[in-house]
Design an enzyme around this catalytic site. Sequence first.
Site, PDB file in Angstrom:
ATOM      1  N   ASN A 149      21.743  45.648   5.273  1.00  0.00           N
ATOM      2  CA  ASN A 149      21.704  46.873   4.480  1.00  0.00           C
ATOM      3  C   ASN A 149      23.034  47.215   3.830  1.00  0.00           C
ATOM      4  OD1 ASN A 149      22.398  47.226   7.283  1.00  0.00           O
ATOM      5  ND2 ASN A 149      22.540  49.410   6.883  1.00  0.00           N
ATOM      6  N   GLN A 178      15.246  46.706   4.513  1.00  0.00           N
ATOM      7  CA  GLN A 178      15.952  46.559   3.236  1.00  0.00           C
ATOM      8  C   GLN A 178      15.354  45.470   2.362  1.00  0.00           C
ATOM      9  OE1 GLN A 178      18.154  48.183   1.562  1.00  0.00           O
ATOM     10  NE2 GLN A 178      18.594  49.740   3.107  1.00  0.00           N
ATOM     11  N   CYS A 323      23.300  55.923   7.124  1.00  0.00           N
ATOM     12  CA  CYS A 323      23.274  56.404   8.507  1.00  0.00           C
ATOM     13  C   CYS A 323      24.653  56.399   9.145  1.00  0.00           C
ATOM     14  CB  CYS A 323      22.316  55.552   9.339  1.00  0.00           C
ATOM     15  SG  CYS A 323      20.630  55.613   8.730  1.00  0.00           S
TER      16      CYS A 323
END
Length: 380
Positions: A149, A178, A323
């Site tokens: 990602n 992803q 994140c």
Amino acid sequence: MIYFDNSATTKPFPEVVDSFVKVSSEFFGNPSSIQRLGVEAESLLAQARKQIGELLQVNPREVYFTSGGTESNNLAIKGTALMYRNRGKHIITSAVEHASVREAFQQLKELGFRITVVPVDTEGRVSISDIEDAICHDTILVSIMHVNNEVGTIQPIKEIGNMLKGYSKILFHVDYVQGVGKVALDIQRYHIDLCSISAHKFHGLKGTGVLVVREGVQISPLFSGGNQEWKLRSGTENVAGAVSMAKALRLTLQSYKTKLSQISEVQSYLLKELQALEDIVIHTPSKGQAPHIINFSVKGFRGEVFVHALEEKGLIVSTTSACSSKKKAISHTLLAMNVSKEVAESAIRMSLSYENTLEEASKAVSIIQTTATELREVMH
């Protein structure tokens, strides 16, 4: 505004939002109810499951609806560990996984499981022999992501699946979050037992996802309750979310067929133009990468400073994964790729959708160049 942060989340397709609104307002019954509204909702849920199964080329019975990638990853990993803890307590993953995999492994370590984290090379790719060397008599799970990602590296999932065919007691989980819609993955042929996807990464809505569980594979549920989703994921189903996710997946896979060359062209242009700029280091590999992620460092500037400076000029990008970016932690993926701490602190991620154009890419390069020049002048 030029939006190049599609790996964090994509803008929902208008048709997807319309579908969610229609199902939410007109078919709001609880699919577990036996009255007419419930039966209608159950029928829509079954239809969405069938469509997603066909699009992912798996049996609809293997499609379990979840709240997204994080839940799918946790369910796959902890569900396997709990189900087979009497068979073995050794689990394997890589050094570049998403936090939802990494933290799930850490929790299991605290519960007494032994974990092996296999390293990656300078392009962020695992070695199949490293994984096989790590396998022990009590290994029960291997969890490897499909597309990284942060830098876009595609992992050798087909080869890992073929290797694990020789180990019948080990389940193979792939975080496909992803990759879906951008890089093809044959879940059946690659011998994948558990596979996670999340709708908001392909123009669906947040809070909806799927865990594919190969028929015959058993894992433990994490939630206790009404035994929905064939007892694996209790909780009233998000019917509108599932229906709109099926639509988003269908539309994205249509774009994959018709616009893959376009997105690849935009990525190639960006990589070439960025490479030519002063003090820029490209981290995305030149081969074996997904077509929508570009990761680079602008030496001398912290990533978050540069991201905010670009935002002021209308270019939306990110530092590491969404994140992790607010934690201001240095990218564990780049460190695992042997990138120095100083350079890793300057990392920027640009992530594309099929809607992005060469014109936007050209403007983005110009903004990056101008911003770097201006920041250098301020610093001196």
